[in-house]
Structure formats: C-alpha cells, structure tokens
Design a protein around this motif. Structure first.
Motif, short mmCIF file in Angstrom:
data_model
loop_
_atom_site.label_atom_id
_atom_site.label_comp_id
_atom_site.label_asym_id
_atom_site.label_seq_id
_atom_site.Cartn_x
_atom_site.Cartn_y
_atom_site.Cartn_z
N THR A 1 5.32 -16.43 19.66
CA THR A 1 4.97 -15.37 20.42
C THR A 1 5.11 -14.17 19.43
N THR B 1 -0.05 -5.08 22.06
CA THR B 1 -0.56 -6.55 22.24
C THR B 1 0.36 -7.56 21.90
N VAL C 1 0.75 -11.59 21.43
CA VAL C 1 -0.34 -12.78 21.05
C VAL C 1 0.39 -14.09 21.23
N ARG D 1 0.33 -17.88 20.07
CA ARG D 1 -0.26 -18.67 19.23
C ARG D 1 -0.41 -20.32 19.82
N ASP E 1 -2.34 -5.27 26.08
CA ASP E 1 -3.38 -6.54 25.92
C ASP E 1 -2.68 -7.75 25.94
N LEU E 2 -3.20 -8.86 26.24
CA LEU E 2 -2.76 -10.18 25.95
C LEU E 2 -3.76 -10.98 24.94
N ILE E 3 -3.47 -11.83 23.97
CA ILE E 3 -4.35 -12.61 23.24
C ILE E 3 -3.61 -14.09 23.44
N VAL E 4 -4.40 -15.10 23.75
CA VAL E 4 -3.90 -16.35 23.75
C VAL E 4 -4.74 -16.99 22.73
N MET E 5 -4.29 -17.60 21.74
CA MET E 5 -4.93 -18.66 20.67
C MET E 5 -4.76 -19.79 21.02
N HIS F 1 -7.47 -11.91 26.27
CA HIS F 1 -8.67 -12.48 25.49
C HIS F 1 -8.07 -14.01 25.23
N TYR G 1 -9.06 -17.35 23.43
CA TYR G 1 -9.60 -18.03 22.58
C TYR G 1 -9.09 -19.45 22.57
#
Length: 273
Positions: free
Chosen positions: A151, A163, A165, A167, A182-186, A202, A204
């Motif tokens: 994280t 943001t 992220v 991973r 924001d939140l990004i999930v890879m 987001h 991905y």
C-alpha cells in the motif's frame, strides 16, 4: 494572576447525519427493510449517526427495537424527528427530538424511499436508470484491510491530491477506504470485497465487488475500471445493486461510471488500440 482554563466548553457544530425516513410504524417491516438495505449496501453506512424521521407517521414504532436493530449494523441512532404525540415514547427509548435541515443533504437524496434497480438493458447505448438514494456524506468509513508493504499511503498537501494506491488484488471480505482522496487498485476487486473513496476510484483489473466513490458527497467523483462486473456501484450516496448480468457492451469491458443528478450513468470506454 494565573488564567483559569475551563475543563469543558460547549460550542456549536454542524453535523452530517444519516436520516432514516420511516414510512410505516410496523417495526417488523422496518427491521426487515433495514436487513435488506444493509445486505445490499455493505459497509456504506457503517459507523454513521442516524436520525429517525417519523414525520409522516401517526403511530410510533417500537423505538427501542428499531434503535437496537440499527446498532447491530454499527449505526448510531442519536435522535428522532416526529410529531409531538410520538416524542414521549421516543424519549423513553433514549432518543432526543432533533430538527435537522433537509437542505443540507445532498440534493435531498437521503429522503428518497429505499428500492433497488437492475442493470441497464440497452445493449448499444447503456443509458442509466433512476437509482435510489442511499445516504448523505460519511465522516468515517471502513478501515483499509491490506498489507502495509503493498500500500502506498496518500500523498500531497491537499485533499484533492491525495491518492491511495493498492498494488495487490483484494479478496472477498477485504475493504479499502481512501479518505480525502482517490483510490487506485492495481489488480482485481473480488466479489465480496469493497473499495470506498472520497474521490475517484480506478480499478486496473476486474471490478467484481462493491465500489463507492465520492463517499463524502462529491457528485463529480467517478468510478473507472478495465473490467466491469460489479455487485454494487455508488457515487455520492446514490447507489445501485447490479442484480443481473450487464449487457455484453458493458460486461467485463472497460467502463466509466459517473453521476448525473440522481442517476448513475454507465458508459463503455473504447480501447484506443
């Protein structure tokens, strides 16, 4: 002479609360509706203060039973709006009379009756359908359930630049909340997992769980994913349970979800290749 510091002060405060509008005095029916709503929305309401709005009732429900049912879902009843004839029974259950302004709620959405909608039917133009309102802005949400090594914590000096992220994929039962940004999930958001953000989300990878953007009432927040197959989508308190498979133009496709008034719009994103 030493200045005396008061140990306690009372000051005015503006509170964001969830308003539960009661349309019947039948306590059993109310608790059944509460059970259904909580199963649909998961942690979207968790730890919220609640005002029970009985303005439209002529008889009182069992306030104590209703308050206990809310607490089982980690909701905190703090007061009641009701005609004068019902206030005495509410007071006996420990609920104080409260006068809250509906104008402070996001476009009045908290007052809408509870119901669910199905996924859009149109195969070529995935036009959204009216979606029920869920709640006003939360002050607190679910805690992040992820490994610290995978994280990246929020960065930046302002809320708009923060943001979070993630991973790694999220398994069923895991929950992530990006407070203030924001939140990004890879990776995949599995069925039974929940992702919540005050800003955009987001994903991905496959989005198969619940995604809730604009959690503090930001109607401009969006949800974007490379593979759409969700259980629930929500923006700024307007949510929609996806009960049936999406059309082929949307199912497992890159997609963008945004809010238009009280309607969630789902739009397929075309590959640039």
């Amino acid at each position: 002479m030493a200045k005396t510091v008061a140990a306690l002060d009372f000051k005015s405060a503006s509170l964001h609360v969830l308003r539960a509008v009661l349309h019947t005095a039948d306590t059993a029916e109310l608790t059944r509706a509460l059970d259904q709503r909580m199963q649909e929305a998961g942690a979207f309401y968790e730890n919220e203060p609640v005002v029970l709005d009985a303005q439209g009732l002529e008889q009182a429900p069992d306030w104590q039973t209703l308050a206990d049912a809310l607490r089982r879902y980690r909701l905190h009843p703090i007061g009641v709006r009701a005609p004068g004839a019902l206030l005495a029974s509410a007071h006996q259950a420990g609920l104080a009379p409260l006068d809250i302004s509906t104008s402070r709620q996001s476009a009045g959405r908290a007052a809408a009756p509870a119901r669910t909608t199905r996924a859009p039917e149109a195969p070529d133009t995935p036009a959204p359908e009216p979606t029920p309102a869920a709640r006003p802005q939360p002050e607190s949400g679910a805690n992040a359930a992820s490994s610290a090594d995978d994280t990246i914590p929020p960065t930046g000096t302002g809320a708009s630049s923060e943001t979070l992220v993630i991973r790694h994929p999220l398994r069923s039962g895991q929950r992530i909340y990006a407070r203030g940004g924001d939140l990004i999930v890879m990776g995949m958001v599995s069925q039974g997992a929940e992702v919540i953000a005050d800003g955009h989300i987001h994903v991905y990878g496959p989005l198969r769980g619940k995604a809730m953007a604009g959690a503090r009432g930001n109607p401009r927040a969006m949800i974007l994913t490379t593979q759409l197959d969700p259980e629930l989508l929500a923006i700024a308190g307007v949510y929609r349970v996806v009960e049936t498979r999406l059309p082929d133009t949307l199912h497992n496709r890159p997609a963008q979800i945004e809010l238009d008034g009280d309607t969630l719009r789902i739009r397929a994103l075309q590959n640039s290749a």
